[in-house]
Design an enzyme around this catalytic site. Structure first.
Site, PDB file in Angstrom:
ATOM      1  N   CYS A 102       0.668  -1.228   0.189  1.00 16.43           N
ATOM      2  CA  CYS A 102      -0.178   0.038   0.068  1.00 16.43           C
ATOM      3  C   CYS A 102       0.945   1.279   0.011  1.00 16.43           C
ATOM      4  CB  CYS A 102      -0.866  -0.050   1.142  1.00 16.43           C
ATOM      5  SG  CYS A 102      -1.938   1.414   0.971  1.00 16.43           S
ATOM      6  N   LYS A 141       1.109  -9.646  -0.359  1.00 11.58           N
ATOM      7  CA  LYS A 141       0.785  -8.951  -1.465  1.00 11.58           C
ATOM      8  C   LYS A 141       1.736  -7.691  -1.627  1.00 11.58           C
ATOM      9  CE  LYS A 141      -2.855  -6.530  -4.080  1.00 11.58           C
ATOM     10  NZ  LYS A 141      -2.736  -5.078  -3.760  1.00 11.58           N
ATOM     11  N   ASN A 202      -1.110  -8.989 -10.726  1.00  7.09           N
ATOM     12  CA  ASN A 202      -2.022  -8.291 -10.567  1.00  7.09           C
ATOM     13  C   ASN A 202      -1.729  -6.652 -11.180  1.00  7.09           C
ATOM     14  OD1 ASN A 202      -2.373  -5.668  -7.848  1.00  7.09           O
ATOM     15  ND2 ASN A 202      -4.144  -6.477  -9.095  1.00  7.09           N
ATOM     16  N   GLY A 203      -2.541  -5.715 -11.660  1.00 10.23           N
ATOM     17  CA  GLY A 203      -2.415  -4.866 -12.292  1.00 10.23           C
ATOM     18  C   GLY A 203      -2.744  -4.715 -13.687  1.00 10.23           C
TER      19      GLY A 203
END
Ligand code: FMN
Length: 324
Positions: A102, A141, A202-203
């Site tokens: 994050c 993650k 991811n992305g």
């Protein structure tokens, strides 16, 4: 199919954790639509949780229908993270996930999230302490690194593998990028080559074709989707169905209407009217994205203050679309 420890993820399509979005209502909606193999809760502060925050505990409610479910925690103190992970396990979650990606300032200042990529010693310490404290599968993650000069995702991936983590997910951007530029899928491929535990890419998966391209180009075990699932909650079903090469089946107008009304009914069961209306307005904005006159509807519902007015506006809007 992908295995994260003892949990089978089938199909290996994952709803990415999104603060303010992947609450219980949204997770239930995705489960009802189908095609998603694992849903993830919004991230949970280990500090707030272990200090006994009622609000945080309230956020952590889930139902059997959502399984398998991952709960993501963040924080920078190994002891508190372990305590939070124990709480997650006691609650009955299938998987505990650690957030190391994050880029939000609020989180970075507490040296959690992506900031941990700037201190892999601490990252390892957190992973090790959490790993020892729970028996449920553990995933991590993360991003590519803090910025392009410090791309240490392979190192972090190897740490995860060495510490007994059951799977990792890579959002293929640096923290500095936030959401700018494109996710670099080649880095997913490199991570996949570097570790033997399952890797989810991811992305920027926006369409079913993107999901298949990501798997093809990287060999990743799982595909994790965030923003596209909010605009198109049918995307998982479309990907799962499209394996045979068939063109994705678009939701019908009725399905779109029913989705909004169903989401609203879930909200009304549990939330007070004002909050339910506030949330459904936001989601209706996403759900009607790209529909003719969607903007007019969005403007209209902004000023509505009652449940029945909202339902009438939705019914009317879709009736016109259906008649067209
Ligand atoms: C509104 C929003 C909230 C997010 N919250 C979280 C979060 O709580 N934890 C996390 O690991 N990632 C969070 N993310 C990042 C997503 O999980 C995902 O990595 C990112 O959006 C890239 O995937 P996408 O291109 O499929 O959206 C968030 C993203 C968005 C847009």
């Amino acid at each position: 199919m992908m295995r994260l420890g003892r949990v089978a993820i089938d199909p290996s399509l994952i709803l990415a954790p999104m603060a303010g979005i992947t609450d219980q209502y949204f997770r239930l909606i995705l489960k009802r639509i189908g095609g998603v193999g694992l849903v993830t809760m919004e991230f949970i502060s280990s500090e707030a949780l272990t200090r006994g925050s009622e609000k945080t505990r309230h956020m952590m409610q889930f139902s059997e229908e959502e399984r398998p479910l991952a709960i993501q925690i963040y924080g920078s103190q190994p002891g508190r993270m372990a305590e939070a992970a124990e709480f997650v396990q006691a609650l009955g979650a299938d998987i505990v996930d650690i957030n190391m990606g994050c880029p939000a300032n609020k989180v970075l200042k507490g040296c959690a999230g992506a900031a941990l990529m700037g201190d892999l010693g601490l990252a390892r310490d957190i992973i090790r302490t959490v790993r020892r404290s729970v028996t449920i599968p553990l995933t991590v993650k993360f991003r590519v690194g803090l910025d392009e000069t410090r791309t240490n995702f392979l190192e972090l991936g190897r740490i995860c593998e060495g510490e007994g983590v059951d799977g990792v997910a890579l959002h293929a951007r640096t923290a500095r990028q936030m959401f700018a530029g494109r996710a670099d899928w080649q880095r997913v491929r490199r991570l996949k080559e570097a570790v033997s535990i399952p890797v989810s890419g991811n992305g920027d998966v926006e369409t079913p074709a993107d999901a298949w391209a990501l798997v093809r180009e990287t060999g990743c075990d799982g595909v994790m989707i965030g923003r596209a699932a909010v605009k198109n909650p049918w995307i998982f079903r479309q990907i799962a169905a499209g394996r045979s090469g068939a063109a994705p089946q678009e939701p019908t107008i009725e399905e779109r209407r029913d989705l909004i009304l169903f989401h609203f009914s879930l909200l009304r069961e549990r939330e007070e009217e004002r909050l339910a209306l506030h949330k459904i307005r936001t989601f209706t904005g996403w759900y009607t994205h790209g529909l003719p006159d969607g903007r007019i509807l969005r403007q209209k519902i902004n000023s509505l203050t009652s449940v029945s007015e909202f339902i009438d506006a939705i019914e009317e809007f879709f009736q016109v679309l259906l008649a067209a």
